[in-house]
Design a protein around this motif. Structure first.
Motif, PDB file in Angstrom:
ATOM      1  N   ASP A 149       0.851  -1.182   0.000  1.00 40.62           N
ATOM      2  CA  ASP A 149       0.000   0.000   0.000  1.00 40.62           C
ATOM      3  C   ASP A 149       0.888   1.234   0.000  1.00 40.62           C
ATOM      4  N   ARG A 150       0.451   2.290  -0.671  1.00 47.90           N
ATOM      5  CA  ARG A 150       1.294   3.473  -0.822  1.00 47.90           C
ATOM      6  C   ARG A 150       1.726   4.075   0.512  1.00 47.90           C
ATOM      7  N   GLY A 151       0.932   3.916   1.539  1.00 44.94           N
ATOM      8  CA  GLY A 151       1.272   4.507   2.825  1.00 44.94           C
ATOM      9  C   GLY A 151       2.258   3.714   3.658  1.00 44.94           C
ATOM     10  N   THR A 152       2.573   2.491   3.237  1.00 47.93           N
ATOM     11  CA  THR A 152       3.465   1.647   4.018  1.00 47.93           C
ATOM     12  C   THR A 152       4.898   2.178   3.939  1.00 47.93           C
ATOM     13  N   PRO A 153       5.506   2.507   5.071  1.00 49.73           N
ATOM     14  CA  PRO A 153       6.872   3.049   5.024  1.00 49.73           C
ATOM     15  C   PRO A 153       7.888   1.991   4.583  1.00 49.73           C
ATOM     16  N   VAL A 154       8.809   2.397   3.726  1.00 53.91           N
ATOM     17  CA  VAL A 154       9.959   1.576   3.340  1.00 53.91           C
ATOM     18  C   VAL A 154      11.198   2.400   3.648  1.00 53.91           C
ATOM     19  N   VAL A 155      12.087   1.853   4.459  1.00 52.66           N
ATOM     20  CA  VAL A 155      13.287   2.589   4.863  1.00 52.66           C
ATOM     21  C   VAL A 155      14.520   1.736   4.585  1.00 52.66           C
ATOM     22  N   LEU A 156      15.620   2.404   4.267  1.00 55.12           N
ATOM     23  CA  LEU A 156      16.894   1.719   4.078  1.00 55.12           C
ATOM     24  C   LEU A 156      17.647   1.756   5.398  1.00 55.12           C
ATOM     25  N   CYS A 157      18.332   0.657   5.735  1.00 57.55           N
ATOM     26  CA  CYS A 157      19.008   0.617   7.021  1.00 57.55           C
ATOM     27  C   CYS A 157      20.236  -0.281   6.968  1.00 57.55           C
ATOM     28  N   ASP A 158      21.011  -0.195   8.025  1.00 54.83           N
ATOM     29  CA  ASP A 158      22.127  -1.110   8.262  1.00 54.83           C
ATOM     30  C   ASP A 158      21.824  -1.777   9.594  1.00 54.83           C
ATOM     31  N   ALA A 159      21.449  -3.056   9.567  1.00 54.93           N
ATOM     32  CA  ALA A 159      21.020  -3.753  10.777  1.00 54.93           C
ATOM     33  C   ALA A 159      22.116  -3.833  11.833  1.00 54.93           C
ATOM     34  N   ARG A 160      23.361  -3.594  11.437  1.00 57.86           N
ATOM     35  CA  ARG A 160      24.479  -3.658  12.391  1.00 57.86           C
ATOM     36  C   ARG A 160      24.644  -2.374  13.177  1.00 57.86           C
ATOM     37  N   ASP A 161      24.027  -1.294  12.702  1.00 57.51           N
ATOM     38  CA  ASP A 161      24.246   0.028  13.257  1.00 57.51           C
ATOM     39  C   ASP A 161      23.101   0.430  14.190  1.00 57.51           C
ATOM     40  N   ARG A 162      23.433   0.748  15.436  1.00 59.56           N
ATOM     41  CA  ARG A 162      22.392   1.046  16.423  1.00 59.56           C
ATOM     42  C   ARG A 162      21.543   2.251  16.018  1.00 59.56           C
ATOM     43  N   SER A 188      20.957   3.476  13.067  1.00 55.02           N
ATOM     44  CA  SER A 188      20.129   3.139  11.913  1.00 55.02           C
ATOM     45  C   SER A 188      18.923   2.302  12.347  1.00 55.02           C
ATOM     46  N   GLY A 189      19.171   1.317  13.196  1.00 55.79           N
ATOM     47  CA  GLY A 189      18.078   0.480  13.684  1.00 55.79           C
ATOM     48  C   GLY A 189      17.081   1.256  14.514  1.00 55.79           C
ATOM     49  N   LYS A 190      17.584   2.191  15.323  1.00 55.39           N
ATOM     50  CA  LYS A 190      16.686   3.005  16.141  1.00 55.39           C
ATOM     51  C   LYS A 190      15.786   3.868  15.270  1.00 55.39           C
ATOM     52  N   GLU A 191      16.318   4.405  14.171  1.00 54.98           N
ATOM     53  CA  GLU A 191      15.496   5.206  13.261  1.00 54.98           C
ATOM     54  C   GLU A 191      14.369   4.368  12.661  1.00 54.98           C
ATOM     55  N   VAL A 192      14.666   3.114  12.331  1.00 56.85           N
ATOM     56  CA  VAL A 192      13.629   2.212  11.805  1.00 56.85           C
ATOM     57  C   VAL A 192      12.518   2.046  12.836  1.00 56.85           C
ATOM     58  N   LEU A 193      12.888   1.826  14.086  1.00 51.70           N
ATOM     59  CA  LEU A 193      11.900   1.612  15.141  1.00 51.70           C
ATOM     60  C   LEU A 193      11.066   2.867  15.395  1.00 51.70           C
ATOM     61  N   ILE A 194      11.689   4.027  15.336  1.00 53.43           N
ATOM     62  CA  ILE A 194      10.941   5.276  15.509  1.00 53.43           C
ATOM     63  C   ILE A 194       9.923   5.448  14.388  1.00 53.43           C
ATOM     64  N   ARG A 195      10.331   5.146  13.161  1.00 49.19           N
ATOM     65  CA  ARG A 195       9.393   5.223  12.022  1.00 49.19           C
ATOM     66  C   ARG A 195       8.211   4.290  12.226  1.00 49.19           C
ATOM     67  N   LEU A 196       8.491   3.091  12.735  1.00 48.64           N
ATOM     68  CA  LEU A 196       7.409   2.136  12.978  1.00 48.64           C
ATOM     69  C   LEU A 196       6.455   2.643  14.052  1.00 48.64           C
ATOM     70  N   VAL A 197       6.980   3.128  15.163  1.00 48.82           N
ATOM     71  CA  VAL A 197       6.121   3.607  16.246  1.00 48.82           C
ATOM     72  C   VAL A 197       5.242   4.760  15.767  1.00 48.82           C
ATOM     73  N   GLU A 198       5.820   5.675  15.006  1.00 50.93           N
ATOM     74  CA  GLU A 198       5.042   6.802  14.488  1.00 50.93           C
ATOM     75  C   GLU A 198       3.947   6.319  13.539  1.00 50.93           C
ATOM     76  N   TYR A 199       4.306   5.407  12.633  1.00 52.32           N
ATOM     77  CA  TYR A 199       3.338   4.897  11.660  1.00 52.32           C
ATOM     78  C   TYR A 199       2.238   4.084  12.343  1.00 52.32           C
ATOM     79  N   ALA A 200       2.630   3.180  13.234  1.00 54.22           N
ATOM     80  CA  ALA A 200       1.645   2.351  13.926  1.00 54.22           C
ATOM     81  C   ALA A 200       0.713   3.208  14.775  1.00 54.22           C
ATOM     82  N   GLY A 201       1.264   4.250  15.400  1.00 54.67           N
ATOM     83  CA  GLY A 201       0.432   5.149  16.179  1.00 54.67           C
ATOM     84  C   GLY A 201      -0.640   5.816  15.334  1.00 54.67           C
ATOM     85  N   ARG A 202      -0.240   6.265  14.145  1.00 51.04           N
ATOM     86  CA  ARG A 202      -1.220   6.883  13.236  1.00 51.04           C
ATOM     87  C   ARG A 202      -2.277   5.875  12.801  1.00 51.04           C
TER      88      ARG A 202
END
Length: 201
Positions: free
Chosen positions: A161-174, A176-190
């Motif tokens: 779906d167009r609204g589903t966030p897609v983010v690029l990350c480096d799973a080894r980098d804290r 980068s991973g934290k930014e992914v989680l913040i995006r998820l919390v914001e999106y899920a909250g909405r």
């Protein structure tokens, strides 16, 4: 919104803890992501890959992988004062998917890790969360040497779906991973807020 109140490390009994799943295909970096961002020593249920397992697990492009998660990974990260995330990494192989229903109970949302070299491996996770209406983001783990695609390319390839966030990350980098989680919390909250509003109209 799926959540629970629990005692924080500083004794704040009003702290909010949210449950997040980390899912995706075999060898995509779920254990790495949980370990990289967790502020506690992560719980891991990894076992050595056996010869029998190699017959059913697709190790193409992850031939150096020698262990696999057989139940779950668990970690915790504090996003800000009073807000912590409990991370549950799911096993990637199909024969362990019976655990997903139990792990997904009460989850706010999920991170679906993707590897563009094996993009079809994340289809089952995407389908699982779509069918259960669990909000998720797709995090493309940018492996060294893999061809880079932008977020819109991945969104189209996965038919999201167009609204589903897609983010690029480096799973080894804290960070980068934290930014992914913040995006998820914001999106899920909405998403949860929109569903709540729809239910009272």
């Amino acid at each position: 919104m799926a959540s629970e109140h629990c005692d924080a490390a500083d004794g704040d009994t009003g702290a909010l803890a949210l449950k997040i799943l980390v899912a995706g295909g075999f060898g995509v970096g779920k254990t790495t992501l949980v370990g990289a961002v967790s502020e506690i020593r992560p719980l891991r249920t990894e076992e050595q890959l056996s010869e029998a397992g190699r017959l059913v697990d697709d190790t193409d492009r992850v031939d150096r992988k020698v262990t696999t998660t057989v139940a779950m990974d668990f970690g915790r990260i504090t996003i800000r004062s009073g807000l912590s995330l409990y991370l549950f990494g799911t096993p990637g192989q199909g024969r362990f998917w019976f655990l997903w229903d139990e792990l997904s109970q009460g989850a706010l949302g999920a991170v679906v890790l993707a590897d563009t070299r094996r993009l079809t491996d994340c289809f089952p996770a995407v389908d699982y969360f779509e069918h259960r209406r669990i909000p998720f983001v797709v995090a493309v783990n940018c492996f060294t040497g893999a061809r880079r695609y932008d977020a819109d390319d991945v969104l189209r390839a996965l038919d999201l779906d167009r609204g589903t966030p897609v983010v690029l990350c480096d799973a080894r980098d804290r960070a980068s991973g934290k930014e992914v989680l913040i995006r998820l919390v914001e999106y899920a909250g909405r998403m949860h807020t929109a569903r709540l509003l729809d239910s009272v109209r």
